[in-house]
Write a protein that holds these residues in place. Structure first.
Motif, PDB file in Angstrom:
ATOM      1  N   ALA A   3       0.831  -1.204   0.000  1.00  0.00           N
ATOM      2  CA  ALA A   3       0.000   0.000   0.000  1.00  0.00           C
ATOM      3  C   ALA A   3       0.864   1.253   0.000  1.00  0.00           C
ATOM      4  CB  ALA A   3      -0.928  -0.018   1.208  1.00  0.00           C
ATOM      5  N   ARG A   4       1.994   1.202   0.706  1.00  0.00           N
ATOM      6  CA  ARG A   4       2.905   2.353   0.750  1.00  0.00           C
ATOM      7  C   ARG A   4       3.483   2.631  -0.635  1.00  0.00           C
ATOM      8  NH1 ARG A   4       8.381   3.291   1.470  1.00  0.00           N
ATOM      9  NH2 ARG A   4       8.903   5.197   2.631  1.00  0.00           N
ATOM     10  N   ASP A   5       3.881   1.570  -1.336  1.00  0.00           N
ATOM     11  CA  ASP A   5       4.407   1.738  -2.691  1.00  0.00           C
ATOM     12  C   ASP A   5       3.350   2.326  -3.620  1.00  0.00           C
ATOM     13  OD1 ASP A   5       6.881   0.671  -1.974  1.00  0.00           O
ATOM     14  OD2 ASP A   5       6.227  -1.386  -2.414  1.00  0.00           O
ATOM     15  N   ASP A   6       2.089   1.872  -3.450  1.00  0.00           N
ATOM     16  CA  ASP A   6       0.996   2.403  -4.265  1.00  0.00           C
ATOM     17  C   ASP A   6       0.839   3.905  -4.063  1.00  0.00           C
ATOM     18  OD1 ASP A   6       0.045   0.462  -5.896  1.00  0.00           O
ATOM     19  OD2 ASP A   6      -1.565  -0.187  -4.578  1.00  0.00           O
ATOM     20  N   LEU A   7       0.893   4.317  -2.800  1.00  0.00           N
ATOM     21  CA  LEU A   7       0.730   5.744  -2.496  1.00  0.00           C
ATOM     22  C   LEU A   7       1.886   6.568  -3.055  1.00  0.00           C
ATOM     23  CD1 LEU A   7      -0.584   5.551   1.186  1.00  0.00           C
ATOM     24  CD2 LEU A   7      -1.879   6.176  -0.859  1.00  0.00           C
ATOM     25  N   LEU A 104     -10.090   0.675   2.220  1.00  0.00           N
ATOM     26  CA  LEU A 104     -10.161   2.093   1.878  1.00  0.00           C
ATOM     27  C   LEU A 104      -9.654   2.268   0.449  1.00  0.00           C
ATOM     28  CD1 LEU A 104     -10.554   5.068   2.838  1.00  0.00           C
ATOM     29  CD2 LEU A 104      -8.108   5.069   3.364  1.00  0.00           C
ATOM     30  N   GLN A 105     -10.454   2.927  -0.381  1.00  0.00           N
ATOM     31  CA  GLN A 105     -10.065   3.176  -1.767  1.00  0.00           C
ATOM     32  C   GLN A 105      -9.995   4.679  -2.009  1.00  0.00           C
ATOM     33  OE1 GLN A 105      -9.235   1.013  -4.460  1.00  0.00           O
ATOM     34  NE2 GLN A 105      -8.608   3.005  -5.272  1.00  0.00           N
ATOM     35  N   LEU A 106      -8.889   5.150  -2.595  1.00  0.00           N
ATOM     36  CA  LEU A 106      -8.736   6.560  -2.933  1.00  0.00           C
ATOM     37  C   LEU A 106      -9.232   6.823  -4.346  1.00  0.00           C
ATOM     38  CD1 LEU A 106      -5.189   7.356  -1.471  1.00  0.00           C
ATOM     39  CD2 LEU A 106      -7.429   7.772  -0.433  1.00  0.00           C
ATOM     40  N   PHE A 107      -9.722   8.055  -4.570  1.00  0.00           N
ATOM     41  CA  PHE A 107     -10.214   8.471  -5.872  1.00  0.00           C
ATOM     42  C   PHE A 107      -9.625   9.834  -6.226  1.00  0.00           C
ATOM     43  CE2 PHE A 107     -13.347   5.567  -4.244  1.00  0.00           C
ATOM     44  CZ  PHE A 107     -13.783   4.857  -5.347  1.00  0.00           C
ATOM     45  N   GLY A 129      -4.451   3.893  -7.033  1.00  0.00           N
ATOM     46  CA  GLY A 129      -3.850   2.987  -6.069  1.00  0.00           C
ATOM     47  C   GLY A 129      -4.712   1.757  -5.855  1.00  0.00           C
ATOM     48  N   SER A 130      -4.272   0.899  -4.973  1.00  0.00           N
ATOM     49  CA  SER A 130      -5.000  -0.324  -4.644  1.00  0.00           C
ATOM     50  C   SER A 130      -5.779  -0.145  -3.354  1.00  0.00           C
ATOM     51  CB  SER A 130      -4.022  -1.499  -4.499  1.00  0.00           C
ATOM     52  OG  SER A 130      -3.324  -1.723  -5.699  1.00  0.00           O
TER      53      SER A 130
END
Length: 204
Positions: A3-7, A104-107, A129-130
């Motif tokens: 998740a950190r890499d995605d962000l 939690l999903q970001l948009f 992101g994932s």
């Protein structure tokens, strides 16, 4: 990728343009009929799955974000549809002890689509992101009720992964656990009969 890499992979200009929003994705692994919902409108394709907008999911109780080794409870309110009522009536076989996960999903480029029953904003936009896991637990009771003849409510009670942290392994007084402890011992084989009021005349 974590998740950190995605962000970190999200461009800085996207994060700073003022249109970032978030929504909850909920996966309930009901026996025979797993459900995926998200707190927005319409279908959402994310992480290789299709999430139904709201659907039978009405509300999610607050989820604590701090680290804790206590068993956290999260309750879900679902619509009293025939399918949900069927699950409630057969909760022991189809619901209890099965997995539930909230993500939690970001948009990006998000705009407001409406309001929830509790007054919160519903957002939609482009997923970035994932999904990030917020809560993992197991489903337990699924009580249902209501007032009058027109209002019906079903609540799904869930508990976090620490629910049975103090329970001894193979600590139940059941035939299966006794077999795991002492193979061949049939001391608990007839226990369900006694638990249900079974009586016998031992003089015969």
């Amino acid at each position: 990728m974590t998740a950190r890499d995605d962000l970190l992979a999200i461009p800085d200009e996207v994060l700073r343009n003022g249109s970032i929003a978030q929504a909850a994705l909920v996966h309930m692994d009901f026996l025979d009929s797993p459900q995926r919902w998200w707190t927005g409108f319409g279908d959402l394709d994310v992480a290789g799955h299709r999430w139904k907008g709201l659907g039978d999911l009405i509300a999610v109780s607050p989820i604590a974000s701090g680290y804790s080794t206590s068993a956290r409870q999260v309750d879900f309110t679902v619509a009293a549809t025939p399918e949900m009522l069927g699950l409630a009536l057969n909760a022991k076989a189809r619901v209890r002890n099965r997995d539930v996960t909230v993500y939690l999903q970001l948009f990006a480029n998000a705009t407001m689509a409406g309001f929830t029953a509790g007054g919160g904003e519903l957002m939609y936009g482009d997923p970035i992101g994932s999904p990030m896991s917020l809560y993992t637990g197991t489903m337990q009771r699924m009580p249902y009720g209501g007032t009058g003849t027109t209002q019906r409510r079903i609540t799904l009670e869930t508990w976090g992964i620490w629910l049975k942290r103090n329970a001894a392994p193979r600590g139940r007084w059941t035939h299966a656990d006794q077999q795991a402890r002492y193979p061949g011992d049939i001391g608990f084989e007839r226990l369900p009969l006694y638990a249900n009021g079974y009586e016998t005349d031992w003089r015969k």
